[in-house]
Write an enzyme that holds these catalytic residues in place. Sequence first.
Site, PDB file in Angstrom:
ATOM      1  N   ASP A 159       0.867  -1.171   0.000  1.00 39.06           N
ATOM      2  CA  ASP A 159       0.000   0.000   0.000  1.00 39.06           C
ATOM      3  C   ASP A 159       0.906   1.224   0.000  1.00 39.06           C
ATOM      4  O   ASP A 159       2.127   1.085  -0.142  1.00 39.06           O
ATOM      5  CB  ASP A 159      -0.939  -0.027   1.221  1.00 39.06           C
ATOM      6  CG  ASP A 159      -2.298   0.599   0.902  1.00 39.06           C
ATOM      7  OD1 ASP A 159      -2.318   1.799   0.604  1.00 39.06           O
ATOM      8  OD2 ASP A 159      -3.320  -0.124   0.933  1.00 39.06           O
TER       9      ASP A 159
ATOM     10  N   HIS B  80      -3.007   3.404  -4.325  1.00 43.34           N
ATOM     11  CA  HIS B  80      -2.307   2.960  -3.110  1.00 43.34           C
ATOM     12  C   HIS B  80      -0.927   2.422  -3.471  1.00 43.34           C
ATOM     13  O   HIS B  80      -0.498   1.384  -2.968  1.00 43.34           O
ATOM     14  CB  HIS B  80      -3.142   1.901  -2.378  1.00 43.34           C
ATOM     15  CG  HIS B  80      -4.380   2.473  -1.722  1.00 43.34           C
ATOM     16  ND1 HIS B  80      -4.339   3.327  -0.650  1.00 43.34           N
ATOM     17  CD2 HIS B  80      -5.698   2.318  -2.019  1.00 43.34           C
ATOM     18  CE1 HIS B  80      -5.569   3.683  -0.300  1.00 43.34           C
ATOM     19  NE2 HIS B  80      -6.416   3.088  -1.127  1.00 43.34           N
TER      20      HIS B  80
ATOM     21  N   GLU C 199     -10.111   3.247  -4.470  1.00 44.64           N
ATOM     22  CA  GLU C 199      -9.549   4.561  -4.155  1.00 44.64           C
ATOM     23  C   GLU C 199      -8.369   4.952  -5.058  1.00 44.64           C
ATOM     24  O   GLU C 199      -7.261   5.177  -4.575  1.00 44.64           O
ATOM     25  CB  GLU C 199      -9.130   4.578  -2.670  1.00 44.64           C
ATOM     26  CG  GLU C 199     -10.304   4.295  -1.747  1.00 44.64           C
ATOM     27  CD  GLU C 199      -9.937   4.213  -0.276  1.00 44.64           C
ATOM     28  OE1 GLU C 199     -10.776   4.614   0.556  1.00 44.64           O
ATOM     29  OE2 GLU C 199      -8.835   3.745   0.062  1.00 44.64           O
TER      30      GLU C 199
HETATM   31  C1  ACM Z   1     -10.949  -0.217   1.299  1.00 48.42           C
HETATM   32  O1  ACM Z   1     -11.322  -0.249   2.457  1.00 48.42           O
HETATM   33  N1  ACM Z   1     -10.316   0.866   0.840  1.00 48.42           N
HETATM   34  C2  ACM Z   1     -11.176  -1.312   0.374  1.00 48.42           C
END
Ligand code: ACM
Length: 531
Positions: free
Chosen positions: A180, A251, A315
Site C-alpha cells: 500500500d 495505493h 480509491e
Molecule cells: C478499502 O477499504 N479501501 C477497500
Amino acid sequence: MKPEPSIIPRPATERYPGGEIRWTPAEKGSVFAGPGCRSVAALAAALLSRAPGRDWPAVDDPRGAFLRFELDASDGAYADEGYGLVVDADGVRCRARSAAGLFNALQSLRQLLPPAIETAGGLSSGFSLPFATVEDSPRFSWRGFMLDEARHFHGLETVKALLDLMALYKLNVFHWHLNDDQGWRLESRRYPELTRVGSKRRDTVIGGFGAAALAGISYQGSYTQDEAREIVRYAAERHITVVPEFELPGHASAALAAYPELGCTGGPYAVRIGPGIFKDIYCAGKDATLSFIDGVLDELCDIFPSAYIHLGGDEAPKDRWRACPACRARIEREGLSGEDALQAWLFNRAAERLAARGRRAIGWNEALNPALRPDAAAQFWRGGKAVMRRHLRGGRSFIMSDFWRAYLDYDYCLHPLKKAYAYEPVPAGLPEANVLGVESPLWTEWVADRSRLDWQTFPRLLAGAETAWTRRDRKDYRRFESRLVEHLPRLDALGVRYAPRAEWNPPPPIRAVKNACFLVRMATNLRRRAE
Ligand code: ACM
Ligand code: ZN
C-alpha cells in the site's frame, strides 16, 4: 444446570442428549484414521497429547479407538466442507466427504473439550466430553479474514497465531494485504527495490485513531519469499487458502518510491507516513508499468497457489492520468472512453495474465465497470450499491465486506458487536449463488501491535465467522452473545486480548457522542490529507 456446549460458529444441527464420556490419563488413548484421514488424525493426536506423558497413536483398527475419523464420499452424505460428529459412550466419531470437512469436525470437537485443552499440559487430569450429535455444513465457501500489513507489519508469529484462530472458527480464506502507500511487505526477486526502498518509511504515526503525532523513528518490515511460502504451508495445513493482494492502480506510493519511473510524473515519490488517498498512482500509459505488473503477478503465482489473486482497485484518483500524455495516448490507442475505462483495461490485462496461470482476479467494487472480465470476482465494501446489484444480478461473483458491518478497524462505538452480527451479506432479492461469501477486513492504520489487533478483531471476527458459516435462520444475536460469554475462557486460554463484554455494545448516548467526535476527526484528517 450446565449450559449447553457452545460451538462457534453455530452448527446447522446439534443435539446434546445429556450424559458425558470421561477420559483419564490412566487409560490408553488411540485415534483411528480411515483411508485418507491420517493428517487430521495427527492433528487430533497433537491436540489431545497436551495431557503430559500421553500420546495418541493412530491405529488401523477402529475397535476400541477413542476417536475415529472416516471419509464418506457417497452421494448426498455430506456437503463439501460439512461433517458429522458423534460423541457417545463408545467415544468420538467424525465423518465427512473431504479432509476439510474432517478438519472442521475436529474444530467442533475442540470446542466441546474444556478450554484447558488450549494450553500445554492443561489436560493433566483428563477430560469429559458431553454426548453430542452434530451435523453441520457451511452457508458460504468463502469465509475470510483480511489483514493489512502495509500500514503496520505484524510478522510471522502473529500471522500464524491468527491462522490458528481462523481455523478454530472455520474461516478458510486469509486475504493478505501486503502493499500500500505506507509499505511494500513482500520480497520480489525481480524488483528488489520494492522491499529495499518500499518496505521502509521515514517515520510513523502513533496514538489512537486519527492521531497526528509522529514517533520520530523510521518504520520497516517485510517477508522473504521463503517466509511467505511458510505461511502458505501453515495455512494449508489448516485448510486455509492465502489470497495475496497486489493493489492496482492506486495505493501505490511504496512501489513508486522504489521505481519512480512507473508513475505518470516520474517522481520523486516517498513511502507515505500517514494514511490517506494519494493522487500518485501507477502510470497505465507506460509499457514499463505493464511489464512490472506481469513480473509481480508471476512471482505471486509462484508463491501462492490460490485460485484467486486480489488486484485491489479501490480509491484510485485519476488526476495524474488525466494530465499524463502516456495515459492519454493509451486511452486513444485502445479506443477507451476515459480514465475509468483505462482502469478496467489495466485490470483486465492483469486478469488475463492470471488466467494464463489458471487463476482468477478479484477487485474491490470501485473497479467494477461494464468492460470488466465477467470471470473477475468483486469484493464489495462501500458505495456503488446499484452497480454492485447490477453486476451481482448479471452473474458476477462477489465477496461481501460491507464497511458498516464487516470492517474490524473502527471501535465498538462505530461498529458494535450486535451490528456486526446482524450482517446479512446477500442483498434482498438477489441470487445467493453469486455470493461466494463474507470477509472481515482489518486495516491497520491505527493498529500497531498485537494487543490492539486482538481488541479490534475479537470477538467481532467470531460474529463474521458465524455470518459466513451459519444459515440465516440459525442466527440469533441474544443466543450468540450468551454462547460467546461461555466461550470466553477459551480465548483467555489462548491468550487473546479481546475487547471485554462491557465494550461490545456501547449504550446509544455514548455511541452518539463518540461517533460525532469520530466523524469530526475523520473529516479533519481528510482535509489535512488533501492539503
Ligand atoms: C478499502 O477499504 N479501501 C477497500
Ligand atoms: Zn500516466
